[in-house]
Design a protein around this motif. Structure first.
Motif, short mmCIF file in Angstrom:
data_model
loop_
_atom_site.label_atom_id
_atom_site.label_comp_id
_atom_site.label_asym_id
_atom_site.label_seq_id
_atom_site.Cartn_x
_atom_site.Cartn_y
_atom_site.Cartn_z
N TYR A 97 60.02 123.77 65.67
CA TYR A 97 59.32 125.02 65.98
C TYR A 97 58.29 124.81 67.09
CZ TYR A 97 61.05 128.27 62.39
OH TYR A 97 61.82 129.13 61.66
N SER A 113 61.21 133.94 65.09
CA SER A 113 60.77 133.27 63.86
C SER A 113 60.35 134.26 62.80
CB SER A 113 59.63 132.29 64.17
OG SER A 113 58.50 132.97 64.69
N ASN A 150 56.51 128.49 61.05
CA ASN A 150 55.81 129.43 61.91
C ASN A 150 54.43 128.95 62.32
OD1 ASN A 150 58.02 131.03 61.52
ND2 ASN A 150 56.88 132.85 60.90
N SER A 153 54.56 126.64 65.59
CA SER A 153 54.81 127.35 66.85
C SER A 153 53.64 128.26 67.21
CB SER A 153 56.11 128.16 66.75
OG SER A 153 56.10 129.03 65.65
#
Length: 480
Positions: A97, A113, A150, A153
């Protein structure tokens, strides 16, 4: 694991996905005041929303297990493993990610995502009923690990938007807003149990399906991609070889690993050790994660002002004291004292999350100056290495949550109590405090009239670095 090229492009190439910014230089004060801050703030707002939903989905099974009565045929050890599995998957996903931000663009990947969260949420709504096999529950719980990815990122993306002097607050706010997803879904679970009853677990994931779509839509409409941010394999390899990456990963296990591990396990501990009903457990579970999430930006702000290492050291000391309170309460079976100590652990872990993450860019900036770099060259090096290290540190830190839930599983399975697990956590916090002091605070602080109130730690070898002016060095060490 990204780097940022601040060289303006004379003729920006066409890019797929829209909303690309070709020039981005947050360390340029004029650029920041003219347009940078406004754009960064807008992206931060919608990043927080998407990450918030991600954390809610990641911690979904900390709520689902509260609905699983005897008719589900899952014992406490099996439930602890159900809440541990998403932590493992989320930690592993944090690495790819992190790369995805530069590969696809921060805005584009935020949309993708977010939409991926529809899969584990829909699956949970479908399978959550007595008679479903334990293997099926494990597979669906593993899918929620996407919500944990998540975080990496989102943090990598926001790290690129903000200048070093504001990263502590921005990263703390981004992460704290995301962390609040944990208590929010636990409040949703409490609402469902209190109104529809413990026989309606499907309502919890069903309520999140439209929220996921809203978060993805707003990210598509309001966020931006930064063209200068590119994947840098060389920076990733350099970060892997740097001892500070692994030291900070260890410290992040102590802070974030504690926060996410306790968040997932709190309700189960209350049910297993203190015999709370699903409603009673749900009415208490959200308090600690909520306070820990709200205080994370404060940890970043304090680190901006006083230095991340100082705040982190005192924080681990406080966590050790709070753990002793919990051990005493477990032995005496005192729920009020137990809640006091456990909630203090949440608050301190949230504070430490902010201070440790703030240390990362400061460490690599200080390294650049110690090597004789100055000005934008040093800033670019710091951004390059800190961006590369953050994904790895976040991934390793999340594994602390897995360790906490496995420790609880073993402790309850062998002794019928969580006391053994808490004693292991106490030893970990003592070790984290010792490492923080030995690596980042043991030497006499570097001070300068222009260093500000923060002060800071000298280089590990005790020698004065050559190259940059003393004031610039002092300011950099103050960031650590």
């Amino acid at each position: 694991m990204t780097t940022q090229d601040t060289t303006p492009s004379p003729s920006p190439p066409a890019r797929a996905g829209g909303r690309w910014i070709e020039r981005w230089d947050p360390e340029d004060h004029a650029f920041w005041a003219e347009r940078g801050e406004r754009i960064a703030r807008r992206n931060l707002v919608w990043s927080v929303l998407s990450e918030h939903i991600g954390f809610s989905v990641w911690s979904l099974w900390s709520v689902m297990v509260l609905f699983m009565g005897p008719e589900y045929g899952v014992d406490p050890a099996g439930k602890f493993f159900l809440v541990a599995l998403p932590t493992l998957v989320g930690a592993v996903l944090r690495v790819p990610y992190t790369f995805a931000v530069a590969r696809f663009g921060g805005r584009n990947w935020t949309v993708v995502s977010a939409l991926l969260l529809l899969l584990p949420t829909t699956a949970a709504a479908v399978v959550m009923e007595p008679g479903t096999s334990y293997t099926t529950f494990l597979v669906v719980a593993a899918l929620t690990g996407a919500g944990g990815g998540n975080f990496a990122s989102s943090m990598t993306n926001i790290n690129s938007f903000y200048p070093l002097r504001k990263k502590g607050w921005a990263l703390g706010l981004n992460a704290g807003g995301g962390n609040i997803g944990v208590p929010v879904i636990q409040l949703v679970g409490l609402l469902v149990i209190g109104t529809a009853g413990a026989a309606q677990p499907r309502l919890v994931p069903a309520l999140y399906l439209p929220l996921i779509v809203v978060a993805a839509t707003l990210a598509a409409l309001r966020m931006d991609n930064l063209a200068p941010v590119r994947n840098d394999t060389g920076a990733a390899l350099e970060a892997v070889r740097d001892r500070h990456t692994w030291i900070m990963a260890f410290l992040y296990i102590g802070t974030f690993g504690s926060f996410i591990g306790y968040s997932f396990a709190f309700g189960l501990v209350l049910q297993t050790q203190f015999g709370r009903t699903p409603l009673q457990a749900a009415s208490l579970t959200f308090v600690g994660p909520l306070l820990g999430s709200l205080i994370r930006p404060v940890g970043g702000r304090l680190a901006d002002r006083f230095g991340g290492a100082r705040i982190t050291l005192w924080n681990f000391g406080g966590m050790a004291v709070a753990t002793l309170v919990v051990v005493y309460a477990s032995a005496e079976r005192s729920l009020p004292v137990f809640l006091t100590g456990f909630i203090a652990l949440f608050v301190l872990s949230g504070l430490g999350n902010g201070s440790t993450y703030k240390m990362i860019p400061g460490i690599f900036q200080a390294q650049a100056l110690a090597r004789g770099m100055t000005g934008e060259t040093a800033a670019a090096y710091g951004r390059r290495l800190s961006g590369a290290a953050m994904g790895l540190i976040g991934a390793v830190g999340a594994l602390g949550g897995l360790g906490i839930n496995l420790a609880f599983r073993q402790s309850f399975q062998t002794a019928g109590s969580g006391t053994g697990a808490f004693l292991a956590f106490l030893a970990c916090y003592a070790l984290c405090a010792g490492v923080t002091w030995a690596v980042y605070l043991r030497r006499a602080p570097v001070r300068s009239a222009v260093a500000g109130p923060a002060g800071g730690a000298a280089p590990a070898d005790g020698t004065a670095p050559a190259g940059p002016p003393e004031g610039e060095r002092a300011r950099a060490y103050a960031e650590v």
